[in-house]
Design a protein around this motif. Structure first.
Motif, PDB file in Angstrom:
ATOM      1  N   GLU A 195      -9.715 -18.162 -10.101  1.00  0.00           N
ATOM      2  CA  GLU A 195     -10.646 -17.042 -10.185  1.00  0.00           C
ATOM      3  C   GLU A 195     -11.758 -17.163  -9.168  1.00  0.00           C
ATOM      4  N   LYS A 196     -12.237 -18.372  -8.961  1.00  0.00           N
ATOM      5  CA  LYS A 196     -13.405 -18.582  -8.117  1.00  0.00           C
ATOM      6  C   LYS A 196     -13.051 -18.952  -6.680  1.00  0.00           C
ATOM      7  N   GLY A 197     -11.771 -19.055  -6.376  1.00  0.00           N
ATOM      8  CA  GLY A 197     -11.393 -19.376  -5.016  1.00  0.00           C
ATOM      9  C   GLY A 197     -10.038 -20.047  -4.944  1.00  0.00           C
ATOM     10  N   ARG A 201     -14.369 -21.316  -1.556  1.00  0.00           N
ATOM     11  CA  ARG A 201     -14.985 -20.263  -2.360  1.00  0.00           C
ATOM     12  C   ARG A 201     -14.500 -18.891  -1.904  1.00  0.00           C
ATOM     13  N   VAL A 202     -14.628 -17.912  -2.778  1.00  0.00           N
ATOM     14  CA  VAL A 202     -14.197 -16.554  -2.438  1.00  0.00           C
ATOM     15  C   VAL A 202     -14.960 -16.036  -1.230  1.00  0.00           C
ATOM     16  N   SER A 203     -16.257 -16.379  -1.141  1.00  0.00           N
ATOM     17  CA  SER A 203     -17.083 -15.906  -0.027  1.00  0.00           C
ATOM     18  C   SER A 203     -16.686 -16.548   1.300  1.00  0.00           C
ATOM     19  N   GLU A 221      -6.904 -11.898  -4.111  1.00  0.00           N
ATOM     20  CA  GLU A 221      -5.835 -12.723  -4.696  1.00  0.00           C
ATOM     21  C   GLU A 221      -4.470 -12.379  -4.119  1.00  0.00           C
TER      22      GLU A 221
END
Length: 1475
Positions: A917-919, A933-935, A946
């Motif tokens: 979920e977070k990366g 990380r997603v960022s 995803e």
């Protein structure tokens, strides 16, 4: 009642009287200590107590002294209140008056029957009815359920009932008021009404009260009409009617049917007794409330259990049932049910506890090898009794027809003698024997397969194939008669038939005489002797001491079962009926050699007869043929021999060609040889010369130089071989995981694939590097004489030692065998019991070349031990070339084993290990994982990030943070952080009014389209409907779709709101068009109607490659023909008048470019006339070149020649479709060889990254070979294709090719290979089942695949595969929808809440079209417990829609009502839960 015998510390001892009269049905084993029993005295009272001498208690210090059972004397109206009711006072009997019998002040004697310790006033209950024990049990005189025709009313108690006379002296009956009549009775009176005194009625005994000594009677009509009131009333074997009360369901499905026989009595029909056949859906046959006819199988009154049967064969049988062993006699017939099937027979159940054994020999007239193949549990068989023993309760029965063996057959059977020669008609055959009927006698006989010939079992099997049912076999000898079974054993062995013709075949013990020669066959072989069988079932004992010396050391003495043998009888014991035989001096006893032993044209002139070829004889032989493992030679025309490759060389140096040691020998070459014995091709071993079965005996020879000059050693045995010794071995067979190698002709061992060589490269192709016949030096690893096993190794002594975790060292390079290939790793076995995985990061030095698919199960690979974790028993392996080949090789992606190797700003690649979920978690190697990380995933905006990443995807990034203490690594995948050539995405600040951009349409609305600028940070804007074209656009959605690539011009920017307005009008791009010579008319024509729309996938302007879009060539030609270039940059007048200039068409081109010259000339003329300058002329010539594109007419008509194909391939070298069309073109020209050359060119030309395109060509080549090539060419191409492509895909494609071409046998063989090699793939099992159903029409074989698949596949695939097999039963022509429903029912019993399974079943039932079944499925789901509201809503909606199409108004209203009912029930349940 019982009297107190003594008072003990732990309780009271009660005297019951005589222990021998407790009762015949009383089970002492069921009595537990402390149990309370209701007793009735049945013994003679004189033996218990004498009433005349009884001591009656008249006084007591306290009321508590009066205990129940105490004999007392009381005074009428005394101090203690004493009560006697009507029954215990005798007042219930007629003519008794209480006042006359009991006068005030008189004393009476009685017995205390009860006390009232809690009453305020002490009270006692006494009785004068001393039931001193009747001589007979009242229930024996008048059993329960007995109907009494005359019941006379003696006394009427209005509130209680009637006292009646039932015809038994001294015992009265009582009818409770509730049992006088059906329904409620208002009043009863002694003087009036139907139940007045002395009225007579019909009644039934419903009970007996031993305390009161009274029968309980019922006068109710419903009770009188009932057939029985208790289990005891049922008779075993009785036929009764009942109603289905309930379908019993257990964990396995339907467990039986509960049948209501009468009120309070029900019987169970087990599953096996529901019908004569096995029911797939019993619930459909039996509905609650339906009337059924059944028969009582057994009863158990103590447990109130009744077993019934509804098998028609049992219910309708008129044969007397077998109820007990005492009444069964030999010869009686009756049907029974098989309850157990054994290897030796079956157990048959009759009625009650009567059982019998059915031997396998009595099951049928024909031979039955396995009873389970012909009989099943629950099957009804009609049998007759052979033996019965009532004392031991044992019985033997038979299924054979007793009338089949009549007097005529018996006479013929008795007249037939052992040794008779008969002819017989073949009536049937199996894999083990032939069934025959002897002509003229109508007797059944059996001819075992081993008695067809004197030769090996393979010859006998070949002879069996030639026998056909209906043919007559002659010259068969009667070998044995079995009186008990009336069976006859025949033989076709020439040696036995010859002995029978001459009268020498022994048929009885009386014919056995000492020193007599006898022909027989080997019956059994033990370590110390051989049993030789003759006619009549007689067997002689041949001890080891009576055998020739040259065979005593051979395994099994060089013999095999059923082998013919001639022996001499040496000893006879008439008392014990035994005899001993011998093989010594047999040849002398049987006479000398005859003419058949003379050698014909011997190679060695010194030999004359076969007897000259003794063991040890040195002679000459001529080579007939050269095989991989032996030389076939001839010593004479009637003497054949063979020289095994292991008998050719003494030393390793003598072998010149190690792969083909016998290659330098040629036919007709003469060699010196020594006779070693005979060769048994069946068992691959030596046999003594005494075992010659004919004149074509194959001799075992040796051509070793050492054997020719010296006496050969004894044949090598397994126990002569020592562990660690070295030998020269020769490969004689290659299996999947190992090879077989021979040390000598009769000793061979096994070499595991990993043990074949220290050079792993040789193990990649074992068949090529170690072909059959090749020589190899081996070392003995293990010898197991008990299991006849020899393990060899061809590796060096150090490297061949089995690895363990302790002996492995980091950096070791060892061979391993691939045992499993998954999507994420490869499992490699280093040795037995030690395996480890190879992860993606450890496969290659360049991660982009890390491909799991290049590994296949059973491949041999070289691996390097990277690290060891002994405490956790983990090993990390690697196949990196820098590890296993040369450490100096270039490494693009370094091997990372420790976090210390990493530091911030390192740029590395890795594989996505998990999408969270977070990366992302990226695997860098070993156990190291970096977190992204997603960022940090991308510089661009990712709406659904995803979907952009998947597990095992190769990614590149920069290390941003390393924490050694926490073992944490952080990484960024933004290209801006590590790519020097990175171009930052366009932002709003980079845009300018008038700028021309490319982008993609994000959304289409009625008022315009939203465009996202390419290579931007999700910068988008609106192109209004009015800015799309010069003319008004009526319908935007017809013009554009989401995802279309367009070129647009920025016409407005709003910095405050950051809005961008675009324009797509053609005039916005005119300036740019004039500035570029490469812009073509097709752009202008297209934009005039629909703005600047680009071809799908275009990412740059037309200026990049000259502005030529081949997809628009046809549009150019059409515009040239129809508009006469009216919209061109330079007007071309007079084109229509130019007769010499043909219009361009899509049908073909003039490759000489004459058309182009004509166009130029016309252009020059027009230019001079109108004063045009040179620039338009050049531009027009450029435009003409665009219009005459070389692929235009190829697109219309396709390539028509080899040149056409070659030109197209220059521009599209990776197009498999074009290559395949080229192959087809060559085949149209009957150029098979050139078609193959095209395919080979395609395989080499197509880029290695285009795996799909390559595979398409491989499939086309396989298809080509399957249609026009040979089996060898197909196999060769197939093997190559498997090496370069996914093996499973290639296997499945070849199977599909075979099916389409009608080669179903080959497809079947290939599928069997597929399910063995790719057993972990559910698809291969389903595909094979689909083929068996559709292609071979073999549903039984298809169904047998499912259990095998479930054993092989992981558990999570079982459900989906079972669903597919169940659906196949519905779809396939040979399928059974009933079987499919049963499979679905089994799944739904476990997954009852899975609506997806219910929906699948519903879809299949809708296809079948049975509306009742469909509605049944709908209703069952609505009754499922735990159904969620969301699922229920969707289900009712689907039901309603189906009823609208297929039902009527009534059915539709029913659905709505059920839905409302479900909602109410769910709401009530929810409300109850909240409370």
């Amino acid at each position: 009642m019982a009297t107190v015998a003594s008072v003990e510390d732990h309780g009271l001892v009660m005297d019951l009287g005589r222990s021998d009269d407790i009762g015949p049905g009383f089970k002492f084993s069921s009595v537990q200590e402390g149990a309370v029993l209701l007793c009735m005295v049945t013994a003679d009272t004189q033996k218990i107590a004498n009433p005349k001498k009884l001591g009656y208690l008249a006084e007591a210090p306290t009321v508590d002294a009066f205990m129940p059972g105490t004999a007392v004397e009381v005074l009428v109206m005394g101090m203690v209140d004493v009560t006697m009711d009507l029954v215990h006072s005798g007042a219930a009997q007629p003519g008794k008056d209480l006042e006359k019998r009991f006068k005030l002040g008189s004393k009476i004697k009685g017995r205390v029957i009860c006390t009232f310790p809690n009453a305020d006033t002490p009270k006692l209950g006494i009785s004068q009815a001393f039931h001193n024990g009747e001589k007979k049990n009242p229930l024996e005189v008048l059993p329960l359920s007995t109907i009494i025709e005359e019941v006379t009313v003696q006394k009427v108690e209005a509130a209680h009932g009637l006292f009646v006379d039932i015809g038994i002296k001294g015992v009265s009956g009582f009818v409770h008021i509730s049992r006088i009549k059906d329904g409620k009775i208002e009043t009863i009176s002694e003087s009036s009404g139907a139940y007045k005194l002395d009225s007579v009625h019909r009644g039934r005994v419903v009970g007996y009260n031993p305390f009161d000594g009274t029968y309980l009677i019922s006068l109710e009509a419903s009770v009188l009409e009932q057939p029985f009131l208790q289990v005891e009333d049922l008779k075993i074997g009785e036929i009764i009617k009942g109603k289905v009360e309930k379908i019993v369901v257990n964990a396995r499905g339907v467990g039986g049917v509960l049948v209501k026989l009468t009120d309070g009595i029900s019987g169970l029909v087990p599953t096996a007794h529901m019908a004569d056949v096995e029911l797939q859906h019993p619930e459909r046959k039996f509905k609650e409330g339906m009337t059924v006819v059944s028969r009582v199988l057994s009863t158990d009154p103590s447990k109130r259990q009744i077993r019934l049967t509804m098998k028609k064969t049992l219910v309708n049988s008129e044969a007397p049932p077998f109820l007990d062993y005492e009444n069964i006699t030999i010869g009686m017939e009756s049907p029974g049910t098989i309850v157990t099937v054994l290897a030796t027979g079956a157990v048959v159940q009759f009625y009650g506890d009567v059982r019998a054994f059915l031997p396998v020999a009595e099951m049928s007239e024909a031979y039955i090898r396995d009873p389970s193949e012909h009989f099943r549990v629950g099957q009804v068989v009609n049998v007759h009794v052979l033996k019965v023993n009532p004392e031991e309760k044992k019985m033997v029965v038979s299924c054979k027809d007793p009338s089949a063996f009549g007097s005529a057959q018996k006479t013929a059977f008795d007249s037939l003698k052992v040794g008779s020669i008969v002819s017989a008609l073949v009536t049937g055959k199996s894999s083990n024997d032939v069934s025959l009927e002897i002509e003229g006698a109508s007797l059944q006989a059996t001819l075992p397969i081993g008695h067809l010939t004197d030769r090996s079992s393979s010859r006998s099997a070949s002879a069996l194939l030639k026998i056909r049912v209906g043919q007559t076999m002659t010259d068969l000898a009667v070998l044995e008669k079995r009186e008990s079974r009336h069976t006859i054993l025949l033989t076709n062995k020439p040696s036995l038939v010859k002995a029978a013709n001459s009268g020498a075949l022994i048929g009885s013990f009386n014919e056995i005489q000492k020193n007599k020669m006898a022909q027989g066959f080997v019956r059994n072989i033990i370590s110390t002797a051989v049993f030789v069988q003759f006619g009549g079932g007689l067997s002689g004992y041949l001890p080891k001491s009576n055998m020739p010396d040259d065979i005593t050391s051979l395994p099994d003495f060089g013999m095999k079962l059923l082998q013919p043998i001639e022996v001499k009888i040496t000893s006879v014991n008439h008392g014990q009926g035994t005899f001993i035989v011998s093989m010594v001096d047999v040849s002398k006893a049987s006479g000398g050699a005859d003419e058949s032993t003379t050698l014909i044209n011997p190679v060695d002139d010194t030999l004359s007869t076969l007897d000259d070829l003794r063991v040890g004889t040195v002679t000459k032989a001529r080579i007939v043929s050269v095989k991989d493992t032996q030389l076939n030679v001839r010593l004479a025309d009637n003497a054949q021999g063979r020289i095994a490759v292991s008998h050719m060389f003494d030393t390793w140096d003598q072998i010149k060609n190690r792969k083909r040691p016998l290659s330098h020998f040629a036919p007709n070459q003469i060699l010196g040889v020594r006779v070693m014995g005979t060769f048994d091709a069946r068992n691959h071993r030596f046999l003594p010369l005494s075992h010659r079965s004919s004149t074509t005996t194959v001799l075992e020879l040796s051509a070793k130089p050492s054997d020719l000059v010296a006496k050969p050693l004894e044949p090598l045995a397994l126990d002569d071989i020592k562990v660690g010794s070295s030998w020269i071995a020769y490969i004689n067979n290659i299996a999947d995981h190992f090879v077989w190698a021979s040390l000598t002709p009769n000793v061979r061992g096994r070499i595991e694939a990993l043990e074949l060589s220290d050079d792993v490269s040789l193990l990649m192709d074992i068949e090529a590097n170690f072909p059959v016949g090749s020589a190899i030096r081996v070392r003995v690893k293990n010898v197991d004489c008990a299991n006849n096993r020899l393990d060899l190794s061809a590796r060096s002594s150090k490297s061949s030692d089995n690895f363990t975790l302790e002996t492995l060292k980091e950096g070791m390079v060892v061979p391993g065998k691939v045992t499993k290939v998954t999507e994420r790793q490869v499992m490699v076995e280093l040795c037995k019991g030690l395996a480890a995985p190879i992860h993606l990061a450890d496969i290659a030095d360049d991660f982009s070349q890390a491909d799991i698919n290049k590994f296949a199960k059973n491949d041999i690979v070289r691996v390097c031990v990277v690290s060891l974790d002994l405490p956790n028993k983990k090993v990390r392996l690697s196949t990196r070339p820098s590890r296993v080949l040369d450490s100096s090789l270039d490494v693009q992606d370094p091997e990372i084993s420790s976090i210390s190797q990493l530091k911030p700003n390192d740029i590395i690649r890795g594989f996505v290990g998990k999408v969270a979920e977070k990366g992302l978690l990226v695997s860098l190697g070993g156990n190291l994982k970096a977190f992204v990380r997603v960022s940090d995933l991308s510089d661009a905006y990712l709406k659904e990030w995803e979907s952009e990443f998947q597990v095992d995807q190769l990614v590149k990034g920069k290390i941003t943070q390393v924490d050694s203490t926490l073992n944490h690594i952080q990484m960024s995948l933004k290209a801006s952080t590590f790519d020097k050539n990175y171009v930052a995405p366009i932002t709003f600040g980079d845009l300018q009014v008038g700028q021309i951009i490319t982008g993609k349409i994000r959304k289409v609305e009625d008022f315009g389209v939203f465009i996202v600028i390419d290579n931007s940070k999700n910068v988008s804007g609106l192109c209004h409907q009015s800015e799309m074209a010069e003319k008004r656009v009526q319908d935007v959605k017809k013009l554009y779709e989401a995802g279309d690539a367009v070129k647009a011009k920025i016409i407005k920017l709003d910095a405050d709101t950051k809005r961008v307005s675009f324009g797509l009008k053609a005039r916005y791009f005119e300036d740019a068009t004039m500035d570029s010579e490469d812009d073509s008319d097709d752009d202008e024509d297209a934009t005039s109607e629909q703005g600047a729309r680009l071809s799908v996938g275009a990412e740059s302007s037309d200026d990049d490659e000259g502005g030529i879009d081949l997809n628009d060539v046809e549009d150019i030609e059409n515009s040239a023909a129809e508009q006469s270039y009216s919209d061109s940059d330079v007007e071309m007048t007079g084109v229509d008048e130019e007769a010499s200039l043909p219009a361009l068409s899509a049908g073909g081109f003039d490759w000489t470019a004459k058309v182009l010259d004509r166009v130029d000339e016309a252009s020059d003329a027009d230019s001079d006339a109108h004063g045009a300058d040179e620039k338009p002329k050049k531009k027009k010539r450029k435009k003409a070149e665009i219009k005459i594109d070389r692929t235009g007419d190829l697109d219309a008509n396709g390539p028509q020649s080899v040149g056409d194909f070659e030109r197209l391939l220059l521009g599209q070298p990776d197009s498999s479709q074009l290559w395949i069309e080229y192959m087809a073109f060559q085949m149209q020209l009957s150029e098979l060889g050139k078609a193959r050359q095209v395919a080979e060119r395609a395989i080499k030309t197509i880029n290695i990254r285009e795996e799909t395109e390559k595979m398409n060509v491989w499939i086309a080549l396989i298809n080509l070979e399957a249609a026009y090539g040979s089996e060898e060419s197909v196999d060769e191409v197939f093997k190559r294709a498997c090496q370069y492509n996914d093996p499973q895909e290639i296997h499945e494609r070849l199977a599909s090719i075979y099916i389409q071409s009608g080669k179903h046998d080959k497809a079947d063989e290939l599928f069997q290979t597929i399910i063995k090699r790719f057993s972990q793939s559910p698809t291969v099992w389903y595909n094979y089942a689909h083929f068996l159903h559709g292609g071979l029409s073999a549903p039984d074989r298809a169904r047998a695949l499912l259990p095998r698949a479930i054993q092989s596949l992981p558990p999570h695939t079982h459900l989906n595969l079972t669903l597919k097999f169940a659906a196949l039963e519905f779809h396939a022509k040979t399928g059974s929808p009933e079987r499919g429903r049963t499979m679905f029912e089994g799944l739904l019993s476990t997954f009852s809440k899975r609506l997806d399974i219910w929906n699948q079943l519903l879809d299949l039932e809708i296809q079948q079209g049975d509306e009742d079944i469909i509605r049944g499925v709908f209703e069952r789901v609505t009754k499922t417990k735990g159904l969620k509201p969301k699922g229920a809503k969707a289900w009712f909606k689907r039901w309603s829609e189906w009823e609208e199409k297929n039902g009527d108004k009534k059915s539709q209203e029913k659905v709505k009502a059920k839905a409302e009912e479900w909602v109410r029930a769910a709401s009530a349940k929810r409300a109850g839960g909240e409370e």
